[in-house]
Design a protein around this motif. Structure first.
Motif, PDB file in Angstrom:
ATOM      1  N   ASP A 157       1.088  -1.413  -0.053  1.00  0.00           N
ATOM      2  CA  ASP A 157       0.045   0.305   0.086  1.00  0.00           C
ATOM      3  C   ASP A 157       0.898   1.301  -0.212  1.00  0.00           C
ATOM      4  O   ASP A 157       0.342   2.564   0.277  1.00  0.00           O
ATOM      5  N   TYR A 158       2.047   1.134  -0.369  1.00  0.00           N
ATOM      6  CA  TYR A 158       2.982   2.148  -0.407  1.00  0.00           C
ATOM      7  C   TYR A 158       2.577   3.285  -1.387  1.00  0.00           C
ATOM      8  O   TYR A 158       2.085   2.880  -2.189  1.00  0.00           O
ATOM      9  N   GLU A 159       2.472   4.659  -0.817  1.00  0.00           N
ATOM     10  CA  GLU A 159       1.928   5.460  -2.197  1.00  0.00           C
ATOM     11  C   GLU A 159       3.104   6.198  -2.509  1.00  0.00           C
ATOM     12  O   GLU A 159       4.040   7.030  -1.694  1.00  0.00           O
ATOM     13  N   TRP A 160       3.267   5.988  -3.944  1.00  0.00           N
ATOM     14  CA  TRP A 160       4.568   6.900  -4.564  1.00  0.00           C
ATOM     15  C   TRP A 160       4.443   8.315  -4.383  1.00  0.00           C
ATOM     16  O   TRP A 160       3.368   8.672  -4.552  1.00  0.00           O
ATOM     17  N   PRO A 161       5.625   8.797  -4.272  1.00  0.00           N
ATOM     18  CA  PRO A 161       5.592  10.338  -4.265  1.00  0.00           C
ATOM     19  C   PRO A 161       5.281  11.063  -5.692  1.00  0.00           C
ATOM     20  O   PRO A 161       5.830  10.506  -6.494  1.00  0.00           O
ATOM     21  N   ARG A 162       4.427  12.046  -5.588  1.00  0.00           N
ATOM     22  CA  ARG A 162       3.916  12.490  -6.767  1.00  0.00           C
ATOM     23  C   ARG A 162       4.952  13.788  -7.022  1.00  0.00           C
ATOM     24  O   ARG A 162       4.885  14.753  -6.157  1.00  0.00           O
ATOM     25  N   PRO A 163       5.343  13.973  -8.159  1.00  0.00           N
ATOM     26  CA  PRO A 163       6.382  15.304  -8.177  1.00  0.00           C
ATOM     27  C   PRO A 163       5.657  16.720  -8.245  1.00  0.00           C
ATOM     28  O   PRO A 163       4.776  16.583  -8.802  1.00  0.00           O
ATOM     29  N   PRO A 164       6.313  17.509  -7.707  1.00  0.00           N
ATOM     30  CA  PRO A 164       5.786  19.044  -8.014  1.00  0.00           C
ATOM     31  C   PRO A 164       5.980  19.379  -9.275  1.00  0.00           C
ATOM     32  O   PRO A 164       6.819  19.075 -10.085  1.00  0.00           O
ATOM     33  N   GLU A 165       5.183  20.575  -9.687  1.00  0.00           N
ATOM     34  CA  GLU A 165       5.438  21.187 -10.904  1.00  0.00           C
ATOM     35  C   GLU A 165       6.974  21.593 -10.925  1.00  0.00           C
ATOM     36  O   GLU A 165       7.436  22.015 -10.260  1.00  0.00           O
ATOM     37  N   GLY A 166       7.639  21.325 -12.157  1.00  0.00           N
ATOM     38  CA  GLY A 166       8.971  21.347 -12.407  1.00  0.00           C
ATOM     39  C   GLY A 166       9.953  20.359 -11.740  1.00  0.00           C
ATOM     40  O   GLY A 166      11.245  20.267 -11.988  1.00  0.00           O
ATOM     41  N   GLY A 167       9.696  19.396 -11.118  1.00  0.00           N
ATOM     42  CA  GLY A 167      10.256  18.177 -10.600  1.00  0.00           C
ATOM     43  C   GLY A 167      10.727  18.411  -9.170  1.00  0.00           C
ATOM     44  O   GLY A 167      10.589  19.570  -8.670  1.00  0.00           O
ATOM     45  N   TRP A 168      11.296  17.457  -8.545  1.00  0.00           N
ATOM     46  CA  TRP A 168      12.023  17.222  -7.364  1.00  0.00           C
ATOM     47  C   TRP A 168      13.363  18.312  -7.575  1.00  0.00           C
ATOM     48  O   TRP A 168      13.932  18.423  -8.480  1.00  0.00           O
TER      49      TRP A 168
END
Length: 199
Positions: free
Chosen positions: A12-23
């Motif tokens: 059930d790990y939730e993968w990180p969603r990148p912010p606009e412009g990337g990490w």
């Protein structure tokens, strides 16, 4: 088997969603529960596959060999990131760094100017990054030496590159089978056939 479990995470790990412009490079220290050895390349998180036996043994061979030969003003460490830029924080397998670069026991990255040699041990999933992407980035950041380690019949083959400051690109200075013998950036002699030898 789920992708999350491949990295030692719960289903059930939730993968990180990148912010606009990337990490950014700072995000690597702030994001919770990232898989071990996560890298940042061009603002994207890169998750690495489980380590092979060859990879682990080659890394130990080079760490011990380099520590044996490195002068006092240099140190050898493995699996630490280099903050190349705001959007790039790769993790070489082995690093030779200036001994005075240890600023804080809790530090998680080094500056490019602290690094003398960056070593990448190629695995199946990292071929393009280790052969093309990372060398270009390390060279542009001014890291003077880059070694790429490939596997051939169970033994390491070391491709040694040196930075040409005029072009900001690496030139191949040697391909080493069986024995890695160099005078630059310091004299060393490592028996590559000893990869599986305990003593």
């Amino acid at each position: 088997m789920s992708a999350a479990r491949d990295y030692g995470l719960d289903d059930d790990y939730e993968w990180p969603r990148p912010p606009e412009g990337g990490w950014t490079a700072d995000d690597l220290d702030e994001l919770p529960n990232l898989p071990p050895h996560t890298e940042l390349i061009d603002g994207s998180l890169v998750f690495v596959s489980p380590q092979t036996r060859f990879h682990a043994l080659a890394m130990l061979l080079l760490v011990y060999g380099l520590r044996e030969h490195a002068p006092d003003e240099l140190d050898v460490i493995h699996e630490m990131t280099i903050r190349l830029s705001k959007r790039n924080r790769p993790e070489p397998d082995v690093l030779v760094i200036r001994a005075d670069a240890h600023a804080d026991p809790k530090q998680t990255w080094y500056r490019p100017e602290d690094v003398v040699i960056a070593v990448e041990i190629v695995s199946e999933e990292s071929e393009d990054r280790d052969r093309e992407v990372k060398p270009r980035k390390y060279a542009r950041a001014g890291i003077p030496h880059y070694w790429r380690v490939e596997e051939s019949e169970g033994l390491p083959v070391v491709y040694v590159y040196e930075l040409d400051p005029a072009t900001q690109a690496y030139g191949l200075t040697g391909i080493f089978h069986d024995k890695l013998e160099l005078t630059v950036p310091f004299p060393l002699d490592i028996d590559l056939t000893a990869i599986d030898r305990r003593r």
